[in-house]
Enzyme design. Sequence first.
Site, short mmCIF file in Angstrom:
data_model
loop_
_atom_site.label_atom_id
_atom_site.label_comp_id
_atom_site.label_asym_id
_atom_site.label_seq_id
_atom_site.Cartn_x
_atom_site.Cartn_y
_atom_site.Cartn_z
N GLY A 360 -12.03 -83.89 124.69
CA GLY A 360 -12.30 -84.84 124.24
C GLY A 360 -10.56 -84.45 124.80
N THR A 361 -8.95 -83.87 125.99
CA THR A 361 -7.88 -83.50 126.95
C THR A 361 -7.45 -84.71 127.76
OG1 THR A 361 -8.89 -81.33 127.11
CG2 THR A 361 -7.39 -81.94 128.87
N VAL A 362 -6.21 -84.68 128.29
CA VAL A 362 -5.77 -85.70 129.23
C VAL A 362 -5.28 -85.02 130.50
CG1 VAL A 362 -5.16 -87.43 127.49
CG2 VAL A 362 -3.43 -85.80 128.24
N SER A 379 -3.87 -80.87 126.03
CA SER A 379 -5.08 -81.05 125.23
C SER A 379 -4.90 -80.55 123.81
CB SER A 379 -6.22 -80.27 125.89
OG SER A 379 -7.37 -80.23 125.07
N MET A 442 -10.64 -83.82 133.38
CA MET A 442 -10.62 -83.27 132.02
C MET A 442 -12.01 -83.32 131.41
SD MET A 442 -11.33 -86.06 130.16
CE MET A 442 -10.96 -85.48 128.51
#
Length: 542
Positions: A360, A361-362, A379, A442
């Site tokens: 739910g 990371t970028v 993240s 991601m």
Amino acid sequence: MSLAFDHNNPYPSRRSATYSQRGMVAASQPQASQAGRDMLAQGGNAVDAAIATAAVLSVVEPSGNGIGGDAFALVWMASEGGRGQLHGLNASGHAPAALTPEAVRAAGHSEMPLHGWTPVTVPGTPAAWATLSQRFGKLDFATLLAPAIRIAREGFPVSPVISALWQRAEGEFRARADDPAVAPWLDAFAPLGRAPHPGELHRNEAQARTLEALAESRCESFYRGALAQTIDAFSRRTGGYLRAEDLAGYTPEWVEPIAADYRGYQVWEIPPNGQGMVALMALRLMEGFDPSVRDDPELLHRQLEAMKLAYTDGHHHITDSGHMRTSVAALLSDAYADTRRRLIGASAIDPEPGKPQAGGTVYLATADADGNMVSYIQSNYHGFGSGVVVPDTGISLQNRGHGFSLDADHVNVLAPGKRTFHTIIPGFLSRDGIGLGPFGVMGGFMQPQGHMQVVMNLIDYGLNPQAALDAPRWQWMGERQVGIEPGYPLHLVRDMAARGHQVSLAIDSTSYGRGQIILRHPDTGVYCGGTEPRTDSSIAVL
């Protein structure tokens, strides 16, 4: 009177690939990519742009990352003729000294919990920013964090996808409001008594002050200063395991990236404890098959089986590099790939881990006019992380320790000072020593699956970076369960079911990964970028 509208997309959207010669930043939020682009405009390089972008993402996308999370980076520093060197940074944190399997069981847990203090490990994100800047950056560190500080203080309109994820998290943490470690989450992230709606402004003055302290101290305050003492005091007061000594003892690790050849290209990942190995093992299996056409049932079946085999091995063998019982070379060897590939037949299987010979990371991507490129990911692990928010700091702490096992015989068993199996992975492509560019997808355990599909879209099917991300995805969900996004031809779905896969059609694409790609033409130096249609992403160019 304003127009009333929702944020559902009733029609398929189409984006064109983005081109630029002087620089490019691809990220999941427009304000973040613009901050990175502004660093390039001020004379900064791709590393400066990545840090500024990441810092803004910690503010505007708290549902996936933050100051209290972890990070990994692949950094391509260019030399003459498109050549250069790829550097890897592992900024994942270790388990606190007081966090032992015995302590977890004594607290009443039979496995690592998802929320609260128990799964909190030492955050590595601030150290990643400072370490990258010190080694490769050109601009003053305070300059890099200035956009994030301003946005946190002045506020930002929350984007549609992030609003939806924020609302999900609110339900989880409101149910845990009686936990004194989690209760501050509501003050920091639901100050109006609820999660923000799309377009609604959210301000976080406490996070702005924390970012200012990080800017002034080059993040030393987080590990060996006032912020460290604040975190320690809150942990002691609310039953946590994290201590100032754990923070003071942390430094990121420069690592040698690992690669697998795939049809003449080199696909690069961070070595264990990251799960990038899973993507490389799956690609090694697929290289032994004719790529056929993208919508061929036999191809999709083989992809699913290859990923199942690779993931089964990954969960069995991958952990902190100092605790690995099997070598990277053995897992990526020709002999082992041949052995595992022979298990792929006409029907879906339930694979067991193999036994290779000992041996739910970028996500964001940046590139500059000199050919330097960065593949970066950070993240909190599961949404906002543990739910533990240090009061008056805006720091939401990760729950990465959830990945540890309490089984003494498991390779990833919890131990003080150990880093757990890590889901976040940046990727990079090269060919014959020439850097082509960063890519990443991601999304927890979707990440190696996204990497595999994107790489095959680019290399086997000649899709441009935008089309490679737009293409519908599949996701192995354990055992024989498979999720497939809308857009795949119906005959493929039927064929997978006939082969024994338990197929479900996705109605929500948020769990199918969100990626970015930047590729550099080796002759002209022109960048071609793609950005994720499954979230609120954008590309900014110089």
